[in-house]
Motif scaffolding. Structure first.
Motif, PDB file in Angstrom:
ATOM      1  N   ASP A  17      46.501  40.462 -41.239  1.00  0.00           N
ATOM      2  CA  ASP A  17      45.585  39.841 -42.202  1.00  0.00           C
ATOM      3  C   ASP A  17      44.805  38.702 -41.541  1.00  0.00           C
ATOM      4  O   ASP A  17      44.888  38.490 -40.325  1.00  0.00           O
ATOM      5  CB  ASP A  17      46.350  39.361 -43.436  1.00  0.00           C
ATOM      6  CG  ASP A  17      47.374  38.282 -43.129  1.00  0.00           C
ATOM      7  OD1 ASP A  17      47.360  37.733 -42.012  1.00  0.00           O
ATOM      8  OD2 ASP A  17      48.181  37.967 -44.015  1.00  0.00           O
ATOM      9  N   ASP A  18      44.036  37.968 -42.353  1.00  0.00           N
ATOM     10  CA  ASP A  18      43.202  36.886 -41.821  1.00  0.00           C
ATOM     11  C   ASP A  18      44.029  35.795 -41.143  1.00  0.00           C
ATOM     12  O   ASP A  18      43.611  35.254 -40.113  1.00  0.00           O
ATOM     13  CB  ASP A  18      42.340  36.270 -42.937  1.00  0.00           C
ATOM     14  CG  ASP A  18      41.193  37.169 -43.342  1.00  0.00           C
ATOM     15  OD1 ASP A  18      40.823  38.073 -42.563  1.00  0.00           O
ATOM     16  OD2 ASP A  18      40.643  36.973 -44.452  1.00  0.00           O
ATOM     17  N   LEU A  19      45.194  35.472 -41.695  1.00  0.00           N
ATOM     18  CA  LEU A  19      46.028  34.436 -41.074  1.00  0.00           C
ATOM     19  C   LEU A  19      46.488  34.883 -39.686  1.00  0.00           C
ATOM     20  O   LEU A  19      46.426  34.101 -38.732  1.00  0.00           O
ATOM     21  CB  LEU A  19      47.229  34.093 -41.961  1.00  0.00           C
ATOM     22  CG  LEU A  19      48.175  33.024 -41.390  1.00  0.00           C
ATOM     23  CD1 LEU A  19      47.430  31.724 -41.079  1.00  0.00           C
ATOM     24  CD2 LEU A  19      49.328  32.773 -42.360  1.00  0.00           C
ATOM     25  N   ASP A  20      46.909  36.123 -39.566  1.00  0.00           N
ATOM     26  CA  ASP A  20      47.315  36.643 -38.255  1.00  0.00           C
ATOM     27  C   ASP A  20      46.150  36.576 -37.268  1.00  0.00           C
ATOM     28  O   ASP A  20      46.314  36.152 -36.124  1.00  0.00           O
ATOM     29  CB  ASP A  20      47.798  38.092 -38.365  1.00  0.00           C
ATOM     30  CG  ASP A  20      49.118  38.216 -39.093  1.00  0.00           C
ATOM     31  OD1 ASP A  20      49.889  37.243 -39.113  1.00  0.00           O
ATOM     32  OD2 ASP A  20      49.381  39.312 -39.637  1.00  0.00           O
TER      33      ASP A  20
ATOM     34  N   GLN B 176      43.304  31.146 -32.387  1.00  0.00           N
ATOM     35  CA  GLN B 176      43.691  29.809 -31.922  1.00  0.00           C
ATOM     36  C   GLN B 176      44.455  29.901 -30.601  1.00  0.00           C
ATOM     37  O   GLN B 176      44.192  29.137 -29.674  1.00  0.00           O
ATOM     38  CB  GLN B 176      44.554  29.101 -32.972  1.00  0.00           C
ATOM     39  CG  GLN B 176      43.808  28.684 -34.221  1.00  0.00           C
ATOM     40  CD  GLN B 176      42.852  27.545 -33.962  1.00  0.00           C
ATOM     41  OE1 GLN B 176      43.159  26.600 -33.249  1.00  0.00           O
ATOM     42  NE2 GLN B 176      41.669  27.647 -34.543  1.00  0.00           N
ATOM     43  N   LEU B 177      45.391  30.830 -30.508  1.00  0.00           N
ATOM     44  CA  LEU B 177      46.183  30.974 -29.286  1.00  0.00           C
ATOM     45  C   LEU B 177      45.357  31.520 -28.122  1.00  0.00           C
ATOM     46  O   LEU B 177      45.672  31.241 -26.966  1.00  0.00           O
ATOM     47  CB  LEU B 177      47.404  31.862 -29.540  1.00  0.00           C
ATOM     48  CG  LEU B 177      48.475  31.244 -30.426  1.00  0.00           C
ATOM     49  CD1 LEU B 177      49.572  32.261 -30.711  1.00  0.00           C
ATOM     50  CD2 LEU B 177      49.052  29.981 -29.809  1.00  0.00           C
ATOM     51  N   SER B 178      44.305  32.269 -28.427  1.00  0.00           N
ATOM     52  CA  SER B 178      43.426  32.756 -27.362  1.00  0.00           C
ATOM     53  C   SER B 178      42.726  31.598 -26.675  1.00  0.00           C
ATOM     54  O   SER B 178      42.465  31.651 -25.476  1.00  0.00           O
ATOM     55  CB  SER B 178      42.376  33.720 -27.927  1.00  0.00           C
ATOM     56  OG  SER B 178      42.991  34.889 -28.384  1.00  0.00           O
ATOM     57  N   GLY B 179      42.435  30.560 -27.421  1.00  0.00           N
ATOM     58  CA  GLY B 179      41.809  29.379 -26.847  1.00  0.00           C
ATOM     59  C   GLY B 179      42.788  28.483 -26.116  1.00  0.00           C
ATOM     60  O   GLY B 179      42.437  27.804 -25.159  1.00  0.00           O
ATOM     61  N   ASP B 180      44.041  28.451 -26.594  1.00  0.00           N
ATOM     62  CA  ASP B 180      45.065  27.591 -25.982  1.00  0.00           C
ATOM     63  C   ASP B 180      46.438  28.177 -26.280  1.00  0.00           C
ATOM     64  O   ASP B 180      47.030  27.905 -27.329  1.00  0.00           O
ATOM     65  CB  ASP B 180      44.962  26.168 -26.541  1.00  0.00           C
ATOM     66  CG  ASP B 180      46.008  25.221 -25.965  1.00  0.00           C
ATOM     67  OD1 ASP B 180      46.759  25.622 -25.049  1.00  0.00           O
ATOM     68  OD2 ASP B 180      46.075  24.070 -26.435  1.00  0.00           O
ATOM     69  N   ALA B 181      46.956  28.966 -25.352  1.00  0.00           N
ATOM     70  CA  ALA B 181      48.252  29.636 -25.542  1.00  0.00           C
ATOM     71  C   ALA B 181      49.415  28.659 -25.536  1.00  0.00           C
ATOM     72  O   ALA B 181      50.514  29.011 -25.941  1.00  0.00           O
ATOM     73  CB  ALA B 181      48.462  30.704 -24.475  1.00  0.00           C
ATOM     74  N   ARG B 182      49.181  27.415 -25.110  1.00  0.00           N
ATOM     75  CA  ARG B 182      50.245  26.409 -25.063  1.00  0.00           C
ATOM     76  C   ARG B 182      50.331  25.602 -26.357  1.00  0.00           C
ATOM     77  O   ARG B 182      51.168  24.714 -26.474  1.00  0.00           O
ATOM     78  CB  ARG B 182      49.998  25.464 -23.895  1.00  0.00           C
ATOM     79  CG  ARG B 182      50.085  26.159 -22.550  1.00  0.00           C
ATOM     80  CD  ARG B 182      49.847  25.196 -21.420  1.00  0.00           C
ATOM     81  NE  ARG B 182      50.858  24.150 -21.451  1.00  0.00           N
ATOM     82  CZ  ARG B 182      50.831  23.061 -20.701  1.00  0.00           C
ATOM     83  NH1 ARG B 182      49.847  22.868 -19.879  1.00  0.00           N
ATOM     84  NH2 ARG B 182      51.788  22.168 -20.776  1.00  0.00           N
ATOM     85  N   MET B 183      49.481  25.898 -27.319  1.00  0.00           N
ATOM     86  CA  MET B 183      49.465  25.149 -28.567  1.00  0.00           C
ATOM     87  C   MET B 183      50.817  25.257 -29.271  1.00  0.00           C
ATOM     88  O   MET B 183      51.379  26.341 -29.398  1.00  0.00           O
ATOM     89  CB  MET B 183      48.357  25.691 -29.480  1.00  0.00           C
ATOM     90  CG  MET B 183      48.134  24.875 -30.728  1.00  0.00           C
ATOM     91  SD  MET B 183      46.813  25.546 -31.760  1.00  0.00           S
ATOM     92  CE  MET B 183      45.463  25.626 -30.615  1.00  0.00           C
ATOM     93  N   SER B 184      51.329  24.118 -29.715  1.00  0.00           N
ATOM     94  CA  SER B 184      52.622  24.117 -30.396  1.00  0.00           C
ATOM     95  C   SER B 184      52.482  24.724 -31.794  1.00  0.00           C
ATOM     96  O   SER B 184      51.393  24.769 -32.365  1.00  0.00           O
ATOM     97  CB  SER B 184      53.162  22.694 -30.509  1.00  0.00           C
ATOM     98  OG  SER B 184      52.406  21.957 -31.457  1.00  0.00           O
TER      99      SER B 184
END
Length: 143
Positions: free
Chosen positions: A2-5, A11-19
């Motif tokens: 869905d949209d949340l996924d 978001q993770l594509s831009g920064d895979a280290r994001m907490s």
């Protein structure tokens, strides 16, 4: 999915280290929701792993090339097994059209690239090869 996924993946594509906490704040959902979604995305194979993506400064030190390879009929399994042990081979794709395999290489020097191309050309079952040396990257949207 869905949209949340999709938003989590963006978001993770831009920064895979994001907490997970930062991700939850940015998406305005509970941390537990993000954690559950990540676990589901990982289990389903939508997320295969978290990795480092080298910047242009690190990649500039290596000579990159694409090799278009024509192979003999039924030789693909043997050719692939030989390509897998060559450390300069980063990626191999099967193709449709005039060539059978598209190979991406990264070599430390022109002599290393030359040796690698000779090694690939000498694999039994290789019928033809054409090499394209990458000069610069003008656009990279790869995830």
């Amino acid at each position: 999915m869905d949209d949340l996924d999709r938003n989590i993946l963006a978001q993770l594509s831009g920064d895979a280290r994001m907490s997970v906490a930062v991700l939850a704040r940015r998406l305005r959902v509970a941390r537990s929701t993000v954690q559950a979604r990540l676990e589901r995305l990982e289990a389903s194979g939508a997320i295969a792993g978290y990795t480092l993506r080298l910047g242009e400064a690190a990649r500039a030190a290596r000579i990159r090339a694409t090799v278009l390879l024509g192979i003999e009929p039924r030789a693909q399994p043997a050719v692939l097994s030989r390509l897998k042990v060559i450390p300069q081979v980063e990626r191999v794709n099967t193709t449709s059209g005039r060539v059978d395999l598209l190979i991406q290489l990264a070599a430390a020097s022109t002599s290393d690239l030359d040796d690698t191309l000779d090694r690939i050309g000498g694999i039994e079952g290789v019928r033809s090869s054409e090499s394209l040396i990458h000069l610069s990257t003008k656009l990279d949207r790869a995830v």
